[in-house]
Design a protein around this motif. Structure first.
Motif, PDB file in Angstrom:
ATOM      1  N   ILE A   2      12.215  14.176   1.681  1.00 12.10           N
ATOM      2  CA  ILE A   2      11.601  15.182   2.564  1.00 12.10           C
ATOM      3  C   ILE A   2      10.427  15.893   1.906  1.00 12.10           C
ATOM      4  CG2 ILE A   2      13.696  15.494   3.925  1.00 12.10           C
ATOM      5  CD1 ILE A   2      14.082  18.204   2.535  1.00 12.10           C
ATOM      6  N   GLU A   3      10.337  15.825   0.573  1.00 14.85           N
ATOM      7  CA  GLU A   3       9.172  16.392  -0.103  1.00 14.85           C
ATOM      8  C   GLU A   3       7.912  15.625   0.271  1.00 14.85           C
ATOM      9  OE1 GLU A   3       8.266  18.174  -4.480  1.00 14.85           O
ATOM     10  OE2 GLU A   3       9.115  16.144  -4.427  1.00 14.85           O
ATOM     11  N   LYS A   4       8.054  14.319   0.483  1.00 17.09           N
ATOM     12  CA  LYS A   4       6.915  13.486   0.865  1.00 17.09           C
ATOM     13  C   LYS A   4       6.709  13.441   2.378  1.00 17.09           C
ATOM     14  CE  LYS A   4       6.593  10.660  -3.216  1.00 17.09           C
ATOM     15  NZ  LYS A   4       6.606  11.800  -4.036  1.00 17.09           N
ATOM     16  N   ASN A   5       7.791  13.630   3.144  1.00 15.94           N
ATOM     17  CA  ASN A   5       7.687  13.578   4.610  1.00 15.94           C
ATOM     18  C   ASN A   5       8.711  14.527   5.226  1.00 15.94           C
ATOM     19  OD1 ASN A   5       7.447  13.015   7.300  1.00 15.94           O
ATOM     20  ND2 ASN A   5       8.161  10.907   7.164  1.00 15.94           N
ATOM     21  N   SER A   6       8.298  15.782   5.400  1.00 15.97           N
ATOM     22  CA  SER A   6       9.235  16.776   5.937  1.00 15.97           C
ATOM     23  C   SER A   6       9.509  16.581   7.426  1.00 15.97           C
ATOM     24  CB  SER A   6       8.712  18.194   5.687  1.00 15.97           C
ATOM     25  OG  SER A   6       7.500  18.400   6.359  1.00 15.97           O
ATOM     26  N   ARG A   7       8.766  15.702   8.068  1.00 18.82           N
ATOM     27  CA  ARG A   7       8.968  15.452   9.498  1.00 18.82           C
ATOM     28  C   ARG A   7       9.892  14.264   9.762  1.00 18.82           C
ATOM     29  NH1 ARG A   7       3.749  15.712  13.082  1.00 18.82           N
ATOM     30  NH2 ARG A   7       5.432  15.509  14.553  1.00 18.82           N
ATOM     31  N   ILE A   8      10.478  13.719   8.716  1.00 19.58           N
ATOM     32  CA  ILE A   8      11.349  12.563   8.908  1.00 19.58           C
ATOM     33  C   ILE A   8      12.532  12.954   9.798  1.00 19.58           C
ATOM     34  CG2 ILE A   8      12.721  12.951   6.812  1.00 19.58           C
ATOM     35  CD1 ILE A   8      12.749   9.834   6.485  1.00 19.58           C
ATOM     36  N   ASP A   9      12.874  12.077  10.679  1.00 18.36           N
ATOM     37  CA  ASP A   9      13.990  12.279  11.603  1.00 18.36           C
ATOM     38  C   ASP A   9      15.302  12.244  10.812  1.00 18.36           C
ATOM     39  OD1 ASP A   9      15.936  10.463  13.648  1.00 18.36           O
ATOM     40  OD2 ASP A   9      14.857  12.154  14.549  1.00 18.36           O
ATOM     41  N   ILE A  51      21.247  19.491   4.193  1.00 17.12           N
ATOM     42  CA  ILE A  51      19.938  20.160   4.299  1.00 17.12           C
ATOM     43  C   ILE A  51      20.129  21.635   4.642  1.00 17.12           C
ATOM     44  CG2 ILE A  51      17.822  20.314   5.688  1.00 17.12           C
ATOM     45  CD1 ILE A  51      17.809  17.224   5.684  1.00 17.12           C
ATOM     46  N   ARG A  52      20.973  21.937   5.594  1.00 20.38           N
ATOM     47  CA  ARG A  52      21.235  23.336   5.980  1.00 20.38           C
ATOM     48  C   ARG A  52      21.764  24.136   4.782  1.00 20.38           C
ATOM     49  NH1 ARG A  52      18.427  22.188   9.759  1.00 20.38           N
ATOM     50  NH2 ARG A  52      19.109  21.751  11.856  1.00 20.38           N
ATOM     51  N   TYR A  94       8.782  24.429   4.937  1.00 21.11           N
ATOM     52  CA  TYR A  94       8.201  23.129   5.291  1.00 21.11           C
ATOM     53  C   TYR A  94       6.723  23.352   5.553  1.00 21.11           C
ATOM     54  CZ  TYR A  94      13.104  21.956   5.925  1.00 21.11           C
ATOM     55  OH  TYR A  94      14.441  21.760   5.726  1.00 21.11           O
ATOM     56  N   HIS A  95       5.882  22.500   4.968  1.00 22.44           N
ATOM     57  CA  HIS A  95       4.442  22.707   5.045  1.00 22.44           C
ATOM     58  C   HIS A  95       3.721  21.465   5.562  1.00 22.44           C
ATOM     59  CE1 HIS A  95       4.863  26.436   2.797  1.00 22.44           C
ATOM     60  NE2 HIS A  95       5.755  25.786   2.077  1.00 22.44           N
ATOM     61  N   THR A  96       2.570  21.703   6.142  1.00 18.12           N
ATOM     62  CA  THR A  96       1.708  20.627   6.602  1.00 18.12           C
ATOM     63  C   THR A  96       0.520  20.528   5.648  1.00 18.12           C
ATOM     64  OG1 THR A  96       2.345  21.079   8.877  1.00 18.12           O
ATOM     65  CG2 THR A  96       0.324  19.811   8.548  1.00 18.12           C
ATOM     66  N   LEU A  97       0.216  19.350   5.180  1.00 22.44           N
ATOM     67  CA  LEU A  97      -0.921  19.126   4.295  1.00 22.44           C
ATOM     68  C   LEU A  97      -2.141  18.828   5.158  1.00 22.44           C
ATOM     69  CD1 LEU A  97      -1.917  18.827   1.392  1.00 22.44           C
ATOM     70  CD2 LEU A  97      -1.214  16.441   1.486  1.00 22.44           C
ATOM     71  N   ILE A  98      -3.171  19.655   5.024  1.00 20.19           N
ATOM     72  CA  ILE A  98      -4.371  19.538   5.862  1.00 20.19           C
ATOM     73  C   ILE A  98      -5.569  19.214   4.983  1.00 20.19           C
ATOM     74  CG2 ILE A  98      -5.930  20.792   7.421  1.00 20.19           C
ATOM     75  CD1 ILE A  98      -3.426  22.545   8.119  1.00 20.19           C
ATOM     76  N   ASN A  99      -6.371  18.258   5.413  1.00 21.57           N
ATOM     77  CA  ASN A  99      -7.623  17.950   4.728  1.00 21.57           C
ATOM     78  C   ASN A  99      -8.718  18.781   5.387  1.00 21.57           C
ATOM     79  OD1 ASN A  99      -9.861  16.939   3.500  1.00 21.57           O
ATOM     80  ND2 ASN A  99      -9.407  14.786   3.924  1.00 21.57           N
ATOM     81  N   TRP A 100      -8.966  19.965   4.856  1.00 17.51           N
ATOM     82  CA  TRP A 100      -9.945  20.884   5.442  1.00 17.51           C
ATOM     83  C   TRP A 100     -11.361  20.338   5.362  1.00 17.51           C
ATOM     84  CZ3 TRP A 100      -8.636  24.635   8.580  1.00 17.51           C
ATOM     85  CH2 TRP A 100      -7.339  25.146   8.523  1.00 17.51           C
ATOM     86  N   ASP A 101     -11.611  19.369   4.492  1.00 19.21           N
ATOM     87  CA  ASP A 101     -12.951  18.781   4.396  1.00 19.21           C
ATOM     88  C   ASP A 101     -13.332  18.045   5.672  1.00 19.21           C
ATOM     89  OD1 ASP A 101     -13.218  19.771   1.851  1.00 19.21           O
ATOM     90  OD2 ASP A 101     -12.711  17.884   0.858  1.00 19.21           O
ATOM     91  N   ASN A 102     -12.355  17.632   6.454  1.00 14.71           N
ATOM     92  CA  ASN A 102     -12.627  16.931   7.710  1.00 14.71           C
ATOM     93  C   ASN A 102     -12.749  17.880   8.896  1.00 14.71           C
ATOM     94  OD1 ASN A 102     -12.633  14.494   6.401  1.00 14.71           O
ATOM     95  ND2 ASN A 102     -10.520  14.007   6.900  1.00 14.71           N
ATOM     96  N   MET A 103     -12.701  19.162   8.644  1.00 16.28           N
ATOM     97  CA  MET A 103     -12.833  20.166   9.707  1.00 16.28           C
ATOM     98  C   MET A 103     -14.215  20.809   9.619  1.00 16.28           C
ATOM     99  SD  MET A 103      -9.971  20.348  11.402  1.00 16.28           S
ATOM    100  CE  MET A 103     -10.164  21.918  12.209  1.00 16.28           C
TER     101      MET A 103
END
Length: 160
Positions: A9-16, A35-36, A47-56
């Motif tokens: 989940i460290e690499k993909n916190s959105r995993i089902d 997990i709970r 839980y965090h989202t990694l954003i590439n701000w350079d593309n904004m």
């Protein structure tokens, strides 16, 4: 099992949960309960989202600030770190070994905004001895994820 869950989940916190259970060879209920429990124990802190701000279009400036301090008697580094991390501009604070005490990671819209934070809020604090600000010019990899793919050389080979 905890380390395996955390690694995934460290690499993909959105995993089902169902997919995670299959990967671990456990029941979905067991994985959810684990997990709970780790959330309650503050092992999983968010839980965090990694954003590439350079593309904004909207720019974001990130600075790493090396901070040397004089810890307050009886309070140590913890109270000072708390004063620093409570500023909205501050993303992260780390106690360090070596030539300085804290690494403070700050985000702003411009270099001037970050510089103002350092000069108006951080540097004037009583316990601060010195600050050295380093601006991030480009991210290549962040939190284990490659952000910037290397440019391919598209020149044609020419020989005689």
């Amino acid at each position: 099992m905890r380390e395996k869950i955390l690694s995934i989940i460290e690499k993909n916190s959105r995993i089902d949960f169902k997919e995670l259970a299959v990967l671990l060879g456990e029941s979905e209920e067991t994985v959810i309960n684990e997990i709970r429990e780790m959330e309650k124990e503050n092992i999983i802190c968010g839980y965090h989202t990694l954003i590439n701000w350079d593309n904004m279009e909207e720019e974001k400036v990130i600075a790493l600030i090396e901070v040397k301090v004089t810890p307050q008697r009886g309070l140590g580094f913890d109270k000072l770190a708390e004063r620093i991390y409570n500023y909205n501009e501050v993303d992260s604070v780390y106690l360090m070994s070596g030539g300085f005490d804290f690494t403070v990671i700050v985000e702003g819209r411009t270099m001037k905004e970050v510089a103002s934070f350092v000069s108006d809020k951080l540097a004037p604090m009583d316990a601060i001895q010195s600050c050295a600000t380093h601006f991030v010019l480009k991210k290549y990899k962040d939190h284990g994820t490659v952000i910037s793919d290397p440019k391919k050389d598209e020149r044609m080979l020419f020989t005689f």
